[in-house]
Design an enzyme around this catalytic site. Structure first.
Site, short mmCIF file in Angstrom:
data_model
loop_
_atom_site.label_atom_id
_atom_site.label_comp_id
_atom_site.label_asym_id
_atom_site.label_seq_id
_atom_site.Cartn_x
_atom_site.Cartn_y
_atom_site.Cartn_z
N LYS A 1 0.82 -1.22 0.00
CA LYS A 1 0.00 0.00 0.00
C LYS A 1 0.85 1.26 0.00
O LYS A 1 0.43 2.29 -0.54
CB LYS A 1 -0.98 -0.01 1.18
CG LYS A 1 -2.03 -1.11 1.02
CD LYS A 1 -3.28 -0.91 1.80
CE LYS A 1 -4.30 -1.94 1.36
NZ LYS A 1 -5.57 -1.89 2.02
N LYS B 1 -4.94 -8.95 -6.63
CA LYS B 1 -6.20 -9.26 -5.93
C LYS B 1 -7.28 -8.25 -6.28
O LYS B 1 -6.97 -7.09 -6.58
CB LYS B 1 -5.97 -9.38 -4.42
CG LYS B 1 -5.97 -8.10 -3.66
CD LYS B 1 -6.15 -8.35 -2.14
CE LYS B 1 -6.32 -6.99 -1.49
NZ LYS B 1 -6.96 -6.94 -0.23
N LYS C 1 -10.80 -2.66 -3.75
CA LYS C 1 -11.66 -1.47 -3.82
C LYS C 1 -10.95 -0.33 -4.51
O LYS C 1 -11.55 0.52 -5.12
CB LYS C 1 -12.00 -0.97 -2.41
CG LYS C 1 -12.82 -1.88 -1.56
CD LYS C 1 -13.22 -1.10 -0.29
CE LYS C 1 -13.29 -1.98 0.92
NZ LYS C 1 -12.07 -1.99 1.73
N1 AQP Z 1 -9.76 -9.96 -3.27
C1 AQP Z 1 -10.13 -10.44 -2.10
N2 AQP Z 1 -10.41 -11.75 -1.96
C2 AQP Z 1 -10.81 -12.26 -0.76
N3 AQP Z 1 -10.96 -11.50 0.35
C3 AQP Z 1 -10.69 -10.18 0.25
N4 AQP Z 1 -10.74 -9.17 1.14
C4 AQP Z 1 -10.37 -8.01 0.53
N5 AQP Z 1 -10.08 -8.25 -0.75
C5 AQP Z 1 -10.26 -9.59 -0.97
C6 AQP Z 1 -11.15 -9.32 2.52
O1 AQP Z 1 -12.13 -8.35 2.79
C7 AQP Z 1 -12.00 -7.91 4.14
C8 AQP Z 1 -12.01 -6.41 4.23
O2 AQP Z 1 -10.90 -5.81 3.70
P1 AQP Z 1 -10.60 -4.27 4.04
O3 AQP Z 1 -11.78 -3.44 3.82
O4 AQP Z 1 -9.97 -4.17 5.36
O5 AQP Z 1 -9.56 -3.85 3.00
P2 AQP Z 1 -8.63 -4.59 2.08
O6 AQP Z 1 -8.28 -5.97 2.53
O7 AQP Z 1 -7.48 -3.68 1.89
O8 AQP Z 1 -9.60 -4.68 0.85
P3 AQP Z 1 -9.43 -4.00 -0.51
O9 AQP Z 1 -10.63 -4.23 -1.33
O10 AQP Z 1 -8.13 -4.38 -1.13
O11 AQP Z 1 -9.45 -2.46 -0.15
P4 AQP Z 1 -8.46 -1.32 -0.51
O12 AQP Z 1 -8.38 -1.33 -2.00
O13 AQP Z 1 -9.11 -0.10 0.05
O14 AQP Z 1 -7.16 -1.63 0.13
C9 AQP Z 1 -10.75 -8.55 4.71
O15 AQP Z 1 -11.15 -9.67 5.48
C10 AQP Z 1 -10.01 -9.01 3.49
O16 AQP Z 1 -9.24 -10.15 3.74
#
Ligand code: AQP
Length: 339
Positions: A118, A202, A205
């Site tokens: 990140k 992956k 968001k």
């Molecule tokens: N691609 C994924 N596959 C499976 N699980 C996923 N999670 C996130 N992406 C995937 C799971 O969703 C939960 C919440 O995640 P978060 O909101 O804390 O943020 P993150 O993991 O950083 O999710 P994003 O979508 O990648 O957000 P951004 O882009 O804002 O960083 C967690 O349980 C995570 O494992």
């Protein structure tokens, strides 16, 4: 895990943007199931959100908090059964996080791959909050003495750090078993859903391309279009699971099919073996629409009444604080803070 701690689930998601299929299959779907097995606490982690994406955007953050809360409920989290609240409304998280910043070692934080991903190339420009994110996450979990945390595969390393923090606190203060050694719950075929545009990344968001993910707010046409346009290689579907090796896009679509339908991968592959992707994608689109479209509809209904969502979050915060406050008070006493 220790036997002396009562089973309790904690998990959360960041209100950084609209939730997507990866969040649903990796975490949310399992949250809903766990509600019938043990008490559950589900949090909208807004304090994590300002470590990067939501920093400097108060209006967007406020909107996203309600949207994520609505997504939880629309996907099946029952706010009467489970505690549903907003992280910043329970100050005990921040208090315990400070103590954990002093328990965790720099070397532990330096190893966290999510920070590296990140922060990107210019890590000196990342916020200090992004660096200490895993200690706040450990506090989120341990301030309730939670024993189980349902998450996607990407959060495994943070969960290991949470266990290390608990163990070191218990050892250093000679309070054997005060904090539990929490178990990650990583289950199903959707623990790592990949981008629909690039099987090596992956689903996220914050990906610039909206076509890379299926948002929980997408309507039926959009869901179907994104699946039909999902990247695949030129070969037909393989004859067996081994044939998925080195084919990340094909593997991703099979995993999504399996996680959405609860049909094992091998069975799906046997059915479509040797066929072109078009027929498979049409079926997958139908399955995805049947699961996602009702969530989007329910979310819209819930978001039409923001006062009710705020009431649910406020009620949840009171219930969460009633559990967290005595635990943080005890942790402070153990550390030597006496008032
Ligand atoms: N691609 C994924 N596959 C499976 N699980 C996923 N999670 C996130 N992406 C995937 C799971 O969703 C939960 C919440 O995640 P978060 O909101 O804390 O943020 P993150 O993991 O950083 O999710 P994003 O979508 O990648 O957000 P951004 O882009 O804002 O960083 C967690 O349980 C995570 O494992």
């Amino acid at each position: 895990m220790s036997n002396t701690h009562k089973p309790l689930v904690f998990s959360g998601m960041q209100p950084t943007n609209t939730l997507h299929l990866g969040n649903y299959l990796g975490a949310l779907k399992n949250w809903v199931k766990l509600q019938d097995q043990m008490p559950c606490i589900y949090c909208v982690v807004d304090m994590h959100a300002i470590t990067a994406v939501a920093y400097g955007k108060p209006d967007e953050l406020r909107t996203a908090v309600r949207e994520v809360a609505a997504a939880y409920i629309a996907a099946g989290v029952d706010p009467k059964k489970s505690v549903l609240f907003q992280q910043s409304a329970v100050p005990a998280h921040a208090e315990l996080a400070w103590i954990f910043n002093c328990v965790a070692r720099l070397g532990w934080a330096d190893r966290m791959t999510q920070f590296k991903e990140k922060a990107g190339k210019h890590k000196e420009r990342a916020s200090v909050g992004l660096y200490t994110y895993p200690m706040l996450m450990a506090a989120d979990i341990l301030v309730y003495k939670a024993t189980h945390v349902p998450v996607g595969e990407d959060q495994k390393q943070h969960l290991e750090l949470t266990r290390d923090v608990a163990q070191k606190f218990n050892n250093d203060y000679n309070v054997e078993d005060f904090f539990p050694l929490t178990e990650p719950v990583i289950m199903g075929a959707g623990t790592r859903v990949m981008s629909l545009r690039d099987g090596a990344k992956k689903m996220s968001k914050s990906d610039d391309s909206d076509m890379s993910r299926i948002n929980l707010t997408d309507d039926a046409d959009m869901v179907a279009q994104k699946i039909r346009k999902a990247r695949t290689d030129p070969n037909p579907l393989p004859e067996n699971e081994k044939g998925l090796e080195g084919r990340p896009e094909a593997e991703n679509l099979i995993n999504i099919y399996s996680a959405l339908s609860d049909i094992p991968r091998a069975e799906i592959i046997a059915r479509f073996a040797g066929q072109q992707f078009s027929g498979f994608k049409n079926e997958l689109a139908d399955i995805a629409v049947a699961k996602i479209a009702p969530i989007a509809t329910r979310m819209r209904e819930l978001l039409a009444d923001p006062a009710e969502l705020d009431r649910i979050l406020k009620d949840g915060a009171l219930r969460a604080a009633a559990i967290a406050d005595p635990i943080v008070a005890e942790a402070k006493k153990i550390v030597g803070f006496s008032h």
